[in-house]
Design an enzyme around this catalytic site. Structure first.
Site, PDB file in Angstrom:
ATOM      1  N   CYS A  80      55.677  54.226 107.115  1.00 36.18           N
ATOM      2  CA  CYS A  80      55.142  52.844 107.858  1.00 36.18           C
ATOM      3  C   CYS A  80      56.528  52.106 108.010  1.00 36.18           C
ATOM      4  CB  CYS A  80      53.914  52.094 107.147  1.00 36.18           C
ATOM      5  SG  CYS A  80      52.669  53.379 106.720  1.00 36.18           S
TER       6      CYS A  80
ATOM      7  N   HIS B 100      52.583  45.759 110.495  1.00 29.94           N
ATOM      8  CA  HIS B 100      52.144  47.342 110.499  1.00 29.94           C
ATOM      9  C   HIS B 100      50.656  47.181 110.532  1.00 29.94           C
ATOM     10  CE1 HIS B 100      51.274  51.224 109.484  1.00 29.94           C
ATOM     11  NE2 HIS B 100      51.278  50.879 108.180  1.00 29.94           N
TER      12      HIS B 100
ATOM     13  N   ASN C 268      45.625  53.570 111.684  1.00 27.18           N
ATOM     14  CA  ASN C 268      46.966  53.482 111.302  1.00 27.18           C
ATOM     15  C   ASN C 268      47.944  54.560 111.708  1.00 27.18           C
ATOM     16  OD1 ASN C 268      49.386  53.314 109.609  1.00 27.18           O
ATOM     17  ND2 ASN C 268      48.173  52.978 107.574  1.00 27.18           N
TER      18      ASN C 268
END
Ligand code: UT7
Length: 328
Positions: free
Chosen positions: A112, A255, A285
């Site tokens: 990420c 994020h 995500n």
């Protein structure tokens, strides 16, 4: 010389998987997913489409915005945890699609945090004078790696596919003000995909697959708790390094892992909603791609005026985390 973001782009595959679609595949509900994560839908690829394909579409947009030809790119950095194959990296596949051999092509694996890590590398290359024009890509095809049964529901509902890119160029005025990279490998097994693995002989075998070791494992509560505690520190580190306070910030892009994480960080930092950008409800995500997708959407929605001070902050598997402060 400084590095500045000249143009951005993003692309998600057309196929949408809604929470209602997931209800048909596993024991979950739209209400649970929305309440616990803020996600309503995510985009997923058809078989045969890889991260380099998504990245190519996003790159075309950015090239058009910049008025560059593919041949203007001097180096490619490609962040992904879901490459087409273990070797070679997706950067080489994208380079072939762009037809720009023999420019250097580097894959990075920081999950990420991939875009923030990649930004740091691109910034260092440009400031050193090594390259003047760098393509930074973050692209993920995660849907084939998800366990779309009740066994995998704690992770399968979270992730989506997509790509975001930035073109960076050398400039007299600072664009990337600073980047700050961190990791703590003691948490490597709290969020991981264990198989295929060079520890296993052979690296892929039916037993490991039956155990679901080729699917992501996440200690969700641990990751959540650490993310909420880490993001504010990462944001403050970037601001303090440049002599800025939260009041100077025009936009914070975190994020996109969970809307509740973003809300908790906003509350902790006392940032008004207008200073945060969120799009998790549409994409889920998208791991490395989530920050550049959000950055591109924010720019195109007029949320990032010229000269705006924008902070990017990431946290994810590794654990890795980091932040960047940029003047747009
Ligand atoms: O991008 C990398 C970073 N990733 C993150 O930052 C993710 C961080 N973690 C999270 O976002 C959250 O921990 C999750 C969204 C993954 C889970 O939310 P939670 O509020 O922490 O739920 P939980 O894991 O504590 O589970 C609560 C309950 C459990 O049932 P019991 O044990 O209370 O009976 C789970 O089995 O919810 C159940 N559950 C589900 N129920 C319906 C777990 N997944 C689902 C699901 N649908 N998809």
């Amino acid at each position: 010389m400084h590095a500045r973001i000249r143009a951005t782009g993003h692309y998600v595959p057309p196929k949408i998987l809604t929470n209602a679609d997931l209800e048909k595949l596993m024991d979950t509900t739209d209400a649970w997913i929305v309440e616990r994560t803020g996600i309503r839908e995510r985009h997923v690829v058809e078989p045969g489409v890889g991260p380099a394909d998504l990245a190519l579409e996003a790159t075309k947009q950015a090239l058009e915005e910049a008025g560059w030809q593919p041949q203007d790119i001097e180096f490619i950095i490609f962040a992904t945890l879901s490459p087409e194959m273990p070797a070679p990296g997706s950067a080489c596949l994208l380079q072939e699609k762009l037809g720009i051999a023999p420019v250097g092509a580097l894959d990075i694996r920081t999950q990420c945090s991939g875009f923030v890590y990649g930004l740091s590398i691109a910034d260092a290359f440009i400031r050193s004078g090594m390259y003047r024009r760098v393509l930074l890509v973050a692209s993920e095809v995660q849907s084939p790696f998800l366990d779309m049964s009740t066994r995998g529901r704690d992770t399968a509902v979270l992730f989506g596919d997509g790509a975001g890119v930035a073109l960076l160029e050398a400039a007299e005025e600072p664009g990337v003000l600073s980047t700050h990279l961190h990791a703590d490998g003691r948490y490597a097994r709290e969020l991981c995909i264990q198989s295929p693995s060079s520890l296993d002989h052979p690296p892929i075998c039916p037993e490991r697959m039956q155990q679901g070791k080729h699917y992501p494992y996440m200690n969700g509560r641990e990751v959540f708790k650490t993310a909420v505690a880490t993001f504010p520190k990462a944001v403050k580190e970037a601001l303090a390094h440049n002599g800025h306070g939260l009041e100077d910030l025009d936009l914070l892009i975190l994020h996109q892992a969970n809307a509740r994480i973003v809300e908790a960080v906003a509350r902790f930092l006392r940032l008004p909603p207008g200073k945060m950008f969120n799009n998790i409800e549409k994409y889920g995500n998208t791991t490395a791609a989530s920050i550049p997708i959000a950055l591109d959407e924010a720019r195109k929605a007029g949320r990032v005026r010229d000269g705006a001070l924008v902070c990017l902050a990431a946290f994810g598997a590794g654990f890795t985390w980091g932040s960047a402060l940029i003047r747009c």
